[in-house]
Design an enzyme around this catalytic site. Structure first.
Site, short mmCIF file in Angstrom:
data_model
loop_
_atom_site.label_atom_id
_atom_site.label_comp_id
_atom_site.label_asym_id
_atom_site.label_seq_id
_atom_site.Cartn_x
_atom_site.Cartn_y
_atom_site.Cartn_z
N ASP A 33 -63.74 48.01 -12.94
CA ASP A 33 -65.07 47.77 -12.36
C ASP A 33 -65.69 46.56 -13.06
O ASP A 33 -65.28 46.21 -14.18
CB ASP A 33 -65.98 49.01 -12.53
N ASP A 56 -62.92 41.74 -12.23
CA ASP A 56 -63.45 41.43 -10.90
C ASP A 56 -62.26 41.28 -9.97
O ASP A 56 -61.43 40.37 -10.15
CB ASP A 56 -64.26 40.12 -10.99
N ILE A 57 -62.16 42.16 -8.99
CA ILE A 57 -60.94 42.19 -8.16
C ILE A 57 -60.80 40.94 -7.28
O ILE A 57 -59.75 40.74 -6.67
CB ILE A 57 -60.85 43.48 -7.31
N ASN A 83 -60.93 51.18 -4.13
CA ASN A 83 -62.20 51.76 -3.69
C ASN A 83 -63.37 50.77 -3.78
O ASN A 83 -64.34 50.91 -3.05
CB ASN A 83 -62.49 53.01 -4.56
N TYR A 147 -68.87 43.56 7.10
CA TYR A 147 -68.32 44.80 6.53
C TYR A 147 -67.29 45.43 7.46
O TYR A 147 -66.19 45.80 7.03
CB TYR A 147 -69.48 45.76 6.28
N LYS A 151 -63.36 46.01 6.62
CA LYS A 151 -62.76 47.34 6.59
C LYS A 151 -61.68 47.48 7.67
O LYS A 151 -60.71 48.23 7.48
CB LYS A 151 -63.84 48.42 6.73
N1 LIG Z 1 -71.12 55.57 0.48
C1 LIG Z 1 -70.72 55.65 1.74
O1 LIG Z 1 -71.36 56.29 2.59
C2 LIG Z 1 -69.46 54.94 2.16
C3 LIG Z 1 -69.05 55.11 3.49
C4 LIG Z 1 -67.89 54.50 3.91
C5 LIG Z 1 -67.13 53.74 3.03
N2 LIG Z 1 -67.54 53.58 1.75
C6 LIG Z 1 -66.71 52.76 0.88
O2 LIG Z 1 -66.40 53.49 -0.29
C7 LIG Z 1 -66.26 52.60 -1.40
C8 LIG Z 1 -67.18 53.02 -2.55
O3 LIG Z 1 -68.51 53.04 -2.06
P1 LIG Z 1 -69.72 53.64 -2.92
O4 LIG Z 1 -70.70 54.15 -1.95
O5 LIG Z 1 -69.23 54.52 -4.00
O6 LIG Z 1 -70.28 52.26 -3.54
P2 LIG Z 1 -71.06 51.99 -4.93
O7 LIG Z 1 -71.86 50.75 -4.70
O8 LIG Z 1 -71.77 53.23 -5.35
O9 LIG Z 1 -69.86 51.69 -5.94
C9 LIG Z 1 -69.00 50.58 -5.76
C10 LIG Z 1 -68.44 50.18 -7.11
O10 LIG Z 1 -67.61 49.01 -6.91
C11 LIG Z 1 -67.87 48.10 -7.99
N3 LIG Z 1 -67.54 46.72 -7.60
C12 LIG Z 1 -68.25 45.93 -6.77
N4 LIG Z 1 -67.69 44.70 -6.71
C13 LIG Z 1 -66.60 44.72 -7.52
C14 LIG Z 1 -65.63 43.76 -7.89
N5 LIG Z 1 -65.68 42.51 -7.40
N6 LIG Z 1 -64.65 44.11 -8.73
C15 LIG Z 1 -64.59 45.36 -9.26
N7 LIG Z 1 -65.50 46.32 -8.95
C16 LIG Z 1 -66.49 46.01 -8.10
C17 LIG Z 1 -69.36 48.28 -8.28
O11 LIG Z 1 -69.72 47.79 -9.56
C18 LIG Z 1 -69.53 49.78 -8.12
O12 LIG Z 1 -69.34 50.46 -9.34
C19 LIG Z 1 -66.59 51.20 -0.87
O13 LIG Z 1 -65.38 50.53 -0.55
C20 LIG Z 1 -67.38 51.49 0.40
O14 LIG Z 1 -67.27 50.45 1.33
C21 LIG Z 1 -68.70 54.16 1.29
#
Ligand SMILES: NC(=O)c1ccc[n+]([C@@H]2O[C@H](COP(=O)([O-])OP(=O)(O)OC[C@H]3O[C@@H](n4cnc5c(N)ncnc54)[C@H](O)[C@@H]3O)[C@@H](O)[C@H]2O)c1
Length: 243
Positions: A33, A56-57, A83, A147, A151
């Site tokens: 992260d 950073d990915i 993720n 987005y 996805k």
């Molecule tokens: N929350 C939802 O309802 C939901 C729904 C569908 C899909 N998703 C997907 O699930 C995944 C997680 O979502 P979430 O809600 O937990 O998000 P979140 O924002 O709570 O957590 C995302 C994490 O990714 C990290 N991150 C961001 N950019 C980064 C980078 N360049 N390199 C490394 N780490 C990085 C952030 O620091 C954070 O800790 C995402 O891919 C999101 O698109 C979430």
């Protein structure tokens, strides 16, 4: 022997729940992260078999170094869970090009870079699991041209990797979460959150652990012969005619 798992975006939200669950399942858990504070905190909370990497990915060199370090230390990789992801929503005519680039760079290119590095390791060891977290938004969602495209790209990537890696014993699947209660969705106004909840067949938001359970299932040795699939964990939101 303990299995090794890398989880991106592991510092909070869904990624944190995945990391906690995989740790409980006895994986040596590599938390990736850019959130240094929460990443370190979680690694400390979990225990000696959790390791946080500030990576950073989007950064090809940093991703390569991450995999080199993991392989040097553990000599194998059993599971990669992609993720990490962001949203920057707007209708296309108001969306700055930077917001398109930012979302594609993290959600799609970052995931691709992680998969690329994992693929050569897993191909050589003739074993491995990759789980990519997409979103049911890949089906198309107004205000999310960046987005949804990112996805949908992840779904396409997952299907290609399943085809390319199947004969090497590597299974690649995607999970499409629906509305899940995380810091990302908590940024929405309460009014919007309520509207989204009412539109759910279950009239509820999912929990991060619902996604973590599906990840553990897909990574389990007992789970064989499932590859290239997108599993919806969305309280039934993606079914029905929507009439
Ligand atoms: N929350 C939802 O309802 C939901 C729904 C569908 C899909 N998703 C997907 O699930 C995944 C997680 O979502 P979430 O809600 O937990 O998000 P979140 O924002 O709570 O957590 C995302 C994490 O990714 C990290 N991150 C961001 N950019 C980064 C980078 N360049 N390199 C490394 N780490 C990085 C952030 O620091 C954070 O800790 C995402 O891919 C999101 O698109 C979430």
């Amino acid at each position: 022997m303990k299995k090794i798992a890398i989880i991106t975006g592991a510092a909070k939200g869904i990624g944190k729940a995945i990391a906690e669950r995989m740790y409980a399942e006895n994986y040596i858990t590599i938390l990736v992260d850019v959130d240094v504070e929460n990443g370190n905190k979680l690694a400390e909370q979990l225990g000696e078999n959790a390791h946080y990497f500030n990576c950073d990915i989007r950064n090809e060199k940093a991703v390569e170094e991450l995999f080199q370090t993991v392989i040097k230390k553990f000599n194998r990789l059993d599971a990669l869970v992609n993720n990490a992801g962001i949203i920057k929503d707007n209708v296309i005519w108001k969306m700055p090009t930077e917001d398109f680039d930012a979302v594609i760079d993290i959600n799609l290119k970052g995931t691709w870079l992680m998969c690329k590095n994992a693929a050569s390791i897993m191909k050589n060891q003739q074993n491995g699991r990759i789980v990519n977290i997409t979103s049911r938004a890949w089906l198309g969602n107004p205000g999310q041209s960046n987005y949804s495209a990112s996805k949908a790209g992840v779904v396409g990537l997952t299907r290609v990797l399943a085809l390319e890696l199947g004969k090497y014993g590597v299974l690649v699947n995607a999970i499409a979460p629906g509305l899940i209660d995380t810091p990302l969705t908590q940024k929405l106004s309460l009014d919007v959150q309520q509207k989204l909840i009412q539109a759910q067949p279950t009239k509820s938001m999912g929990k991060p652990k619902d996604i973590a359970n599906a990840v553990v299932f897909l990574c389990d040795d007992k789970t064989q012969f499932i590859t290239g699939q997108t599993i919806y964990v969305d309280g039934g939101k993606s079914i029905g005619a929507g009439i």
